[in-house]
Design an enzyme around this catalytic site. Sequence first.
Site, PDB file in Angstrom:
ATOM      1  N   LYS A   1       0.837  -1.200   0.000  1.00  0.00           N
ATOM      2  CA  LYS A   1       0.000   0.000   0.000  1.00  0.00           C
ATOM      3  C   LYS A   1       0.871   1.248   0.000  1.00  0.00           C
ATOM      4  O   LYS A   1       1.931   1.285   0.630  1.00  0.00           O
ATOM      5  CB  LYS A   1      -0.917  -0.019   1.229  1.00  0.00           C
TER       6      LYS A   1
ATOM      7  N   SER B   1      -9.261   1.846   2.881  1.00  0.00           N
ATOM      8  CA  SER B   1      -8.455   2.571   1.919  1.00  0.00           C
ATOM      9  C   SER B   1      -7.403   1.714   1.216  1.00  0.00           C
ATOM     10  O   SER B   1      -6.747   2.173   0.286  1.00  0.00           O
ATOM     11  CB  SER B   1      -7.760   3.751   2.608  1.00  0.00           C
TER      12      SER B   1
ATOM     13  N   GLY C   1      -9.314   2.187  10.362  1.00  0.00           N
ATOM     14  CA  GLY C   1     -10.750   2.179  10.627  1.00  0.00           C
ATOM     15  C   GLY C   1     -11.448   1.079   9.857  1.00  0.00           C
ATOM     16  O   GLY C   1     -12.637   1.166   9.572  1.00  0.00           O
ATOM     17  N   GLY C   2     -10.656   0.051   9.497  1.00  0.00           N
ATOM     18  CA  GLY C   2     -11.187  -1.053   8.699  1.00  0.00           C
ATOM     19  C   GLY C   2     -10.553  -1.144   7.334  1.00  0.00           C
ATOM     20  O   GLY C   2     -11.010  -1.910   6.475  1.00  0.00           O
ATOM     21  N   SER C   3      -9.474  -0.405   7.092  1.00  0.00           N
ATOM     22  CA  SER C   3      -8.927  -0.257   5.743  1.00  0.00           C
ATOM     23  C   SER C   3      -8.284  -1.504   5.158  1.00  0.00           C
ATOM     24  O   SER C   3      -7.984  -1.534   3.973  1.00  0.00           O
ATOM     25  CB  SER C   3      -7.894   0.887   5.722  1.00  0.00           C
TER      26      SER C   3
END
Length: 637
Positions: A234, A310, A332-334
Amino acid sequence: MVMVSWNWWAPVRTCTLPCGTTNNAGGRLYIIIKWVLVPANEVQFTQVKYDFQQVQAPRLAGLLLKLFTILIEAPLIGSLITGYLKKQNKMNEMLRNTVIPEPPMFKPEYPPQEQEAGVVDLEEEGKPEDRVKSALRCLPHHDPAGRWNSKSTSFRYWKIRDYAYAYRSGLTTPAMVAENVISAVEECKNMVPQIPLLISFDVEEVRKQAAASTQRFEEGRPLSILDGIFMAVKDDIDCYPHPSTGGTTWLHNVRPVNKDGVAVSRLRSCGVIFVGKTNMHELGLGATGMNPHHGTPRNPHDPQRYTGGSSSGSAAIVASGICPAALGSDAGGSIRIPASLCGIVGLKTTYGRTDMKGTLYSPGTVEVIGPIASSVDDVMLVYAAMLGSSPADKISLRPPIPCLPNLSSGAGSVDSLPLRLGKYTEWFNDVHSPDISDTCGKVLTSLSEIHGCEIVDITIPEIQQMFMAQVVSYGSESLCSLVPQCQNGEYKKLALDSRIPLALFQSLSASDYVAAQRFRRRSMYYHMEIFKKVDVIVTPTTGMTAPTIHPSALSCGESDLEVTGNLMKFSVTANVLGFPAISVPVGYDKQGLPIGLQLIGRPWGEATILRLAAAIEQQWQEPKKKPIIYFDILKAD
């Protein structure tokens, strides 16, 4: 002074109304309302009412988005708009008009945890390749030769062990596979619509790494089972010589990359071949994966839908078969959201289990790095290589010895170690489509009937406040990292949908941040009480399957906080409290879109959720759908 008591949110509160204040102009009355919470340890769980509310904000795209961004950044009008949005979503009620008795918890703090059963310890201070060797011995039986020679037409992803077998048997080489990877990446660029998986991609760098790996195999000295395995990273994690843009067009100019991040360095020492830097939602400020600068990755199961974010490019490149694994980051859950929407596996580790040095937002208190892969086996191998706490976290968090479930023996199976699974039914069923809760519910029923797991009804107080704590914590920390750029005007180069949350974050005060950390301590208390009764908390990963990409959003972006709220509904707990969590695919909705089940574990409980995820993966034997966009990299002609 008037004292009134009633039920509001979950526990009983006391409302204090000091009134009677007058000014010199004669008679104006000011009324200040404060909600006073009872201490967390006095909250009666049986009296708690489910309180999660949908995010209140309009969907904006095109000219409306541009106009709204101009207005929210204006000095006077902007403060009115942010004030209205915060009022609509009860932010001031929770953060400023509430007396919270707990002291703030500025980063996760955990009580001592018992050692998990049926595990193999990993040497944190040892070599990453030695940990990978230990992890390999933990995996269940797999027959790469049978898989390679199979004539079956049912779809399955190639595992890391399949690649390793092919290399060691002389069926192919990393250099040959590299050419297939390069061709697939180029083909994605030329598709209509384009599939922009990578922001940074250097063909010669890929060939150079593959040639070195091929030579190691020819000389009979591969570094580990991960040697020759293609991975992507990423774009907020440093991977030299690639720049780290964070999905922007400019951040790499003010933050040069001179070396690998710690996690990347550990994987590289195992022989991993890094393909490049994956596309992402700009600065991680969204959950869909949209990026107007570099193009928006498409969901391999339906190119007209988002991948989730993301870590959008990381999930898409794995789901499309180009790489067996990738690295993402999760604030947050990416990691879990795109893994769920793309039908693959994503692991968020315990806060402090992996070293975040070499990432854009390090240090922070909600974000971690983690692996995304097509199987639980492969997640375990990558996790074993990259784990290891930073020196500071070893002192402050005192993490226990990392371990993995021993899936190679019956002693480490779910059958021999039946688990108690916590289900908050009202939260579990609060989804956009009943396909999600029905599918996830059937998995729990099967776990109970087949593996003897006990399904325990639980209640979680103050879910809304926990969600708000994540928004304020991540927003404040990300804004702090960008302060110099925001001051010199660089933020104007951000996409419009990124500038809106930054404007909201700038309206937060120091007292808002402290209040959020007080809620973090309350929520930690609630969850540690729940974990006395259950081993794992189970939810759907997302509140909706992959949302549609609106054409109007592609050129200048989109702000749809209702969709964002649905995607993040179940994920923020693990970030605010630092718990490990994993998303594992469990089926499809009526439109053929993947559904993920989320498992949230105790602090440092990666082995438990990996054990359960492996059982779910094994149990779900129905044929997997081959993604519309898929490349058979290993056997490509």
